[in-house]
Design a protein around this motif. Structure first.
Motif, PDB file in Angstrom:
ATOM      1  N   VAL A  48       0.853  -1.185   0.000  1.00  0.00           N
ATOM      2  CA  VAL A  48       0.000   0.000   0.000  1.00  0.00           C
ATOM      3  C   VAL A  48       0.887   1.232   0.000  1.00  0.00           C
ATOM      4  O   VAL A  48       1.873   1.309   0.741  1.00  0.00           O
ATOM      5  N   VAL A  49       0.555   2.183  -0.850  1.00  0.00           N
ATOM      6  CA  VAL A  49       1.341   3.403  -1.031  1.00  0.00           C
ATOM      7  C   VAL A  49       0.630   4.563  -0.347  1.00  0.00           C
ATOM      8  O   VAL A  49      -0.530   4.861  -0.667  1.00  0.00           O
ATOM      9  N   LEU A  50       1.316   5.207   0.579  1.00  0.00           N
ATOM     10  CA  LEU A  50       0.752   6.341   1.318  1.00  0.00           C
ATOM     11  C   LEU A  50       1.396   7.624   0.823  1.00  0.00           C
ATOM     12  O   LEU A  50       2.597   7.830   0.991  1.00  0.00           O
ATOM     13  N   HIS A  51       0.592   8.471   0.213  1.00  0.00           N
ATOM     14  CA  HIS A  51       1.124   9.711  -0.353  1.00  0.00           C
ATOM     15  C   HIS A  51       1.368  10.762   0.721  1.00  0.00           C
ATOM     16  O   HIS A  51       0.948  10.624   1.872  1.00  0.00           O
ATOM     17  N   GLY A  52       2.051  11.809   0.318  1.00  0.00           N
ATOM     18  CA  GLY A  52       2.439  12.855   1.252  1.00  0.00           C
ATOM     19  C   GLY A  52       1.415  13.966   1.358  1.00  0.00           C
ATOM     20  O   GLY A  52       0.290  13.894   0.910  1.00  0.00           O
ATOM     21  N   GLU A 103      -7.107   0.544   7.239  1.00  0.00           N
ATOM     22  CA  GLU A 103      -7.629  -0.763   7.640  1.00  0.00           C
ATOM     23  C   GLU A 103      -8.900  -1.124   6.878  1.00  0.00           C
ATOM     24  O   GLU A 103      -9.113  -2.295   6.523  1.00  0.00           O
ATOM     25  N   THR A 104      -9.741  -0.142   6.610  1.00  0.00           N
ATOM     26  CA  THR A 104     -10.958  -0.389   5.834  1.00  0.00           C
ATOM     27  C   THR A 104     -10.612  -0.869   4.428  1.00  0.00           C
ATOM     28  O   THR A 104     -11.216  -1.800   3.898  1.00  0.00           O
ATOM     29  N   ILE A 105      -9.611  -0.236   3.826  1.00  0.00           N
ATOM     30  CA  ILE A 105      -9.162  -0.635   2.489  1.00  0.00           C
ATOM     31  C   ILE A 105      -8.583  -2.046   2.518  1.00  0.00           C
ATOM     32  O   ILE A 105      -8.903  -2.885   1.660  1.00  0.00           O
ATOM     33  N   ARG A 106      -7.739  -2.308   3.511  1.00  0.00           N
ATOM     34  CA  ARG A 106      -7.131  -3.640   3.620  1.00  0.00           C
ATOM     35  C   ARG A 106      -8.200  -4.717   3.715  1.00  0.00           C
ATOM     36  O   ARG A 106      -8.144  -5.744   3.002  1.00  0.00           O
ATOM     37  N   ALA A 107      -9.186  -4.500   4.581  1.00  0.00           N
ATOM     38  CA  ALA A 107     -10.251  -5.488   4.760  1.00  0.00           C
ATOM     39  C   ALA A 107     -11.098  -5.632   3.495  1.00  0.00           C
ATOM     40  O   ALA A 107     -11.463  -6.745   3.106  1.00  0.00           O
ATOM     41  N   ALA A 108     -11.402  -4.514   2.843  1.00  0.00           N
ATOM     42  CA  ALA A 108     -12.230  -4.549   1.634  1.00  0.00           C
ATOM     43  C   ALA A 108     -11.545  -5.321   0.514  1.00  0.00           C
ATOM     44  O   ALA A 108     -12.220  -5.958  -0.310  1.00  0.00           O
ATOM     45  N   LEU A 109     -10.214  -5.290   0.487  1.00  0.00           N
ATOM     46  CA  LEU A 109      -9.466  -5.977  -0.566  1.00  0.00           C
ATOM     47  C   LEU A 109      -9.057  -7.394  -0.163  1.00  0.00           C
ATOM     48  O   LEU A 109      -8.406  -8.098  -0.937  1.00  0.00           O
ATOM     49  N   GLY A 110      -9.426  -7.802   1.044  1.00  0.00           N
ATOM     50  CA  GLY A 110      -9.136  -9.157   1.487  1.00  0.00           C
ATOM     51  C   GLY A 110      -7.665  -9.443   1.700  1.00  0.00           C
ATOM     52  O   GLY A 110      -7.193 -10.561   1.468  1.00  0.00           O
ATOM     53  N   ILE A 111      -6.921  -8.448   2.163  1.00  0.00           N
ATOM     54  CA  ILE A 111      -5.482  -8.584   2.384  1.00  0.00           C
ATOM     55  C   ILE A 111      -5.217  -8.791   3.874  1.00  0.00           C
ATOM     56  O   ILE A 111      -5.738  -8.051   4.716  1.00  0.00           O
ATOM     57  N   GLU A 112      -4.404  -9.795   4.192  1.00  0.00           N
ATOM     58  CA  GLU A 112      -4.081 -10.084   5.591  1.00  0.00           C
ATOM     59  C   GLU A 112      -2.964  -9.178   6.101  1.00  0.00           C
ATOM     60  O   GLU A 112      -3.069  -8.574   7.178  1.00  0.00           O
ATOM     61  N   ARG A 113      -1.866  -9.105   5.348  1.00  0.00           N
ATOM     62  CA  ARG A 113      -0.707  -8.284   5.698  1.00  0.00           C
ATOM     63  C   ARG A 113      -0.145  -7.682   4.420  1.00  0.00           C
ATOM     64  O   ARG A 113      -0.277  -8.254   3.342  1.00  0.00           O
ATOM     65  N   TRP A 114       0.520  -6.541   4.578  1.00  0.00           N
ATOM     66  CA  TRP A 114       1.085  -5.891   3.401  1.00  0.00           C
ATOM     67  C   TRP A 114       2.309  -5.073   3.764  1.00  0.00           C
ATOM     68  O   TRP A 114       2.559  -4.775   4.932  1.00  0.00           O
ATOM     69  N   ILE A 115       3.086  -4.757   2.740  1.00  0.00           N
ATOM     70  CA  ILE A 115       4.183  -3.809   2.897  1.00  0.00           C
ATOM     71  C   ILE A 115       3.587  -2.409   2.840  1.00  0.00           C
ATOM     72  O   ILE A 115       2.693  -2.130   2.034  1.00  0.00           O
ATOM     73  N   VAL A 116       4.082  -1.525   3.694  1.00  0.00           N
ATOM     74  CA  VAL A 116       3.599  -0.146   3.726  1.00  0.00           C
ATOM     75  C   VAL A 116       4.716   0.764   3.227  1.00  0.00           C
ATOM     76  O   VAL A 116       5.811   0.785   3.798  1.00  0.00           O
ATOM     77  N   PHE A 117       4.435   1.491   2.162  1.00  0.00           N
ATOM     78  CA  PHE A 117       5.407   2.324   1.459  1.00  0.00           C
ATOM     79  C   PHE A 117       4.922   3.772   1.539  1.00  0.00           C
ATOM     80  O   PHE A 117       3.816   4.090   1.102  1.00  0.00           O
ATOM     81  N   GLY A 118       5.725   4.665   2.126  1.00  0.00           N
ATOM     82  CA  GLY A 118       5.281   6.048   2.250  1.00  0.00           C
ATOM     83  C   GLY A 118       6.428   7.017   2.393  1.00  0.00           C
ATOM     84  O   GLY A 118       7.481   6.677   2.941  1.00  0.00           O
ATOM     85  N   GLY A 119       6.218   8.222   1.890  1.00  0.00           N
ATOM     86  CA  GLY A 119       7.234   9.255   1.987  1.00  0.00           C
ATOM     87  C   GLY A 119       6.689  10.539   2.552  1.00  0.00           C
ATOM     88  O   GLY A 119       5.527  10.888   2.336  1.00  0.00           O
ATOM     89  N   SER A 120       7.522  11.239   3.316  1.00  0.00           N
ATOM     90  CA  SER A 120       7.153  12.520   3.892  1.00  0.00           C
ATOM     91  C   SER A 120       5.982  12.305   4.853  1.00  0.00           C
ATOM     92  O   SER A 120       6.102  11.528   5.786  1.00  0.00           O
ATOM     93  N   TRP A 121       4.866  12.991   4.666  1.00  0.00           N
ATOM     94  CA  TRP A 121       3.694  12.697   5.505  1.00  0.00           C
ATOM     95  C   TRP A 121       3.292  11.230   5.349  1.00  0.00           C
ATOM     96  O   TRP A 121       2.806  10.606   6.299  1.00  0.00           O
TER      97      TRP A 121
END
Length: 329
Positions: A48-52, A103-121
């Motif tokens: 999952v990619v978290l934007h700034g 968490e809502t997105i993770r559950a909606a997509l049926g993902i148990e665990r994921w890598i979290v990728f984010g920069g700045s904020w």
């Protein structure tokens, strides 16, 4: 705090442009609807990619840091920005709403665990999310670390960065009467939320312009005017979060709670000459985590798209492909 505009030279390290295989609007409550997309391999390693920003929104370029044959790439626009609606809204828009949204997105997509990728904020949010849900983050890949601390806000809005860019700083400060310049975040807040759309747009462009001018080591302080709608969402959301100190319990909360994620592998890519998020935060973070690795990129600033930063991030994501079993993905 973030900027995603392409810089010359970065493209050579990126994977080819791809289109999403899934796009949807997800109702997350309180009247907010989030734009969510998936790219790459539907059976691949979820990231999952978290934007700034806050308020920066995701962009197609963000899809290109991951091998599309190996990764299931999830991008979304956080509350109030990008293609999420309502646009530029700060109602029911806090760090904890965003953590819940992830968490809502993770559950909606049926993902148990994921890598979290984010920069700045996005790095801030990744750390807070992992500290809140340490069983869901298999690994963190962070860039341009921002810990949502007062020292960082003081640096960027109190004259620290301005000492390096006095002419750009003067433009930013000059819009505010002298008697209000002791707290520029509050002074801009009053104007970004004045109810006068013309005034809000003017100050939003100035707020975004100050940050964009310092984002890359290569742009030599060029004033890049952001589109009015983008600038308004970016400035209002960022200012809203900064006025409220990130909605954290105390200054330094992220560092305080690091023991909760001491078991998680963390990769940090930091520009040595990052004027927006100076390297001290990345260094302190890496020093405090037993499974963290810090790559300091020399002759690099803050922007995601700078060649040295891009190369290191792609290299890190390529390396993580080989660790799928160890990461239990």
């Amino acid at each position: 705090m973030d900027r995603v505009a392409d810089q010359n030279g970065a493209g050579g390290f990126l994977y080819p442009a791809i289109a999403p295989f899934d796009q949807r609007t997800l109702d997350v409550g309180e009247g907010h609807r989030l734009y969510v997309e998936q790219c790459g391999n539907p059976d691949g390693i979820p990231v999952v990619v978290l934007h700034g920003g806050p308020g920066g929104g995701c962009s197609p370029a963000m899809r290109r840091y991951f091998d599309p044959q190996a990764y299931r790439i999830i991008l979304f626009d956080q509350r109030g920005c990008g293609r999420s609606r309502p646009h530029a809204s700060v109602e029911d828009n806090t760090t904890w709403h965003l953590v819940r949204d992830i968490e809502t997105i993770r559950a909606a997509l049926g993902i148990e665990r994921w890598i979290v990728f984010g920069g700045s904020w996005g790095a801030t949010l990744a750390l807070i999310y992992a500290e809140t849900h340490p069983d869901r983050a298999a690994a963190l890949v962070l860039r341009g670390v921002f810990l949502m601390m007062q020292r960082e806000l003081d640096w960027f809005y109190g004259g620290g960065a301005g000492a390096f860019w006095p002419e750009i700083w003067d433009d930013f400060v000059s819009l505010i009467p002298e008697e209000e310049r002791g707290d520029l975040i509050a002074a801009y807040h009053a104007r970004l939320f004045s109810g006068d759309r013309v005034q809000e747009s003017r100050f939003a462009r100035a707020w975004a312009g100050w940050e964009n001018a310092l984002a890359s080591i290569h742009n030599q302080g060029a004033r890049m005017e952001a589109p009015s709608d983008y600038a308004r969402a970016f400035a209002r959301l960022e200012n809203h979060y900064f006025v409220n100190k990130g909605f954290l319990e105390e200054d330094g909360q992220i560092l305080r709670d690091l023991p909760k994620i001491a078991h998680i592998p963390v990769s940090i890519v930091q520009g040595r000459f990052d004027m927006i998020c100076p390297p001290r935060s990345a260094y302190d973070l890496a020093k405090a985590l037993p499974h963290a690795r810090l790559k300091m990129v020399h002759l690099a600033g803050h922007a995601l798209s700078e060649a040295g930063i891009t190369a290191e991030l792609v290299k890190e994501m390529n390396a993580l492909r080989l660790r799928r079993t160890a990461l239990m993905l």
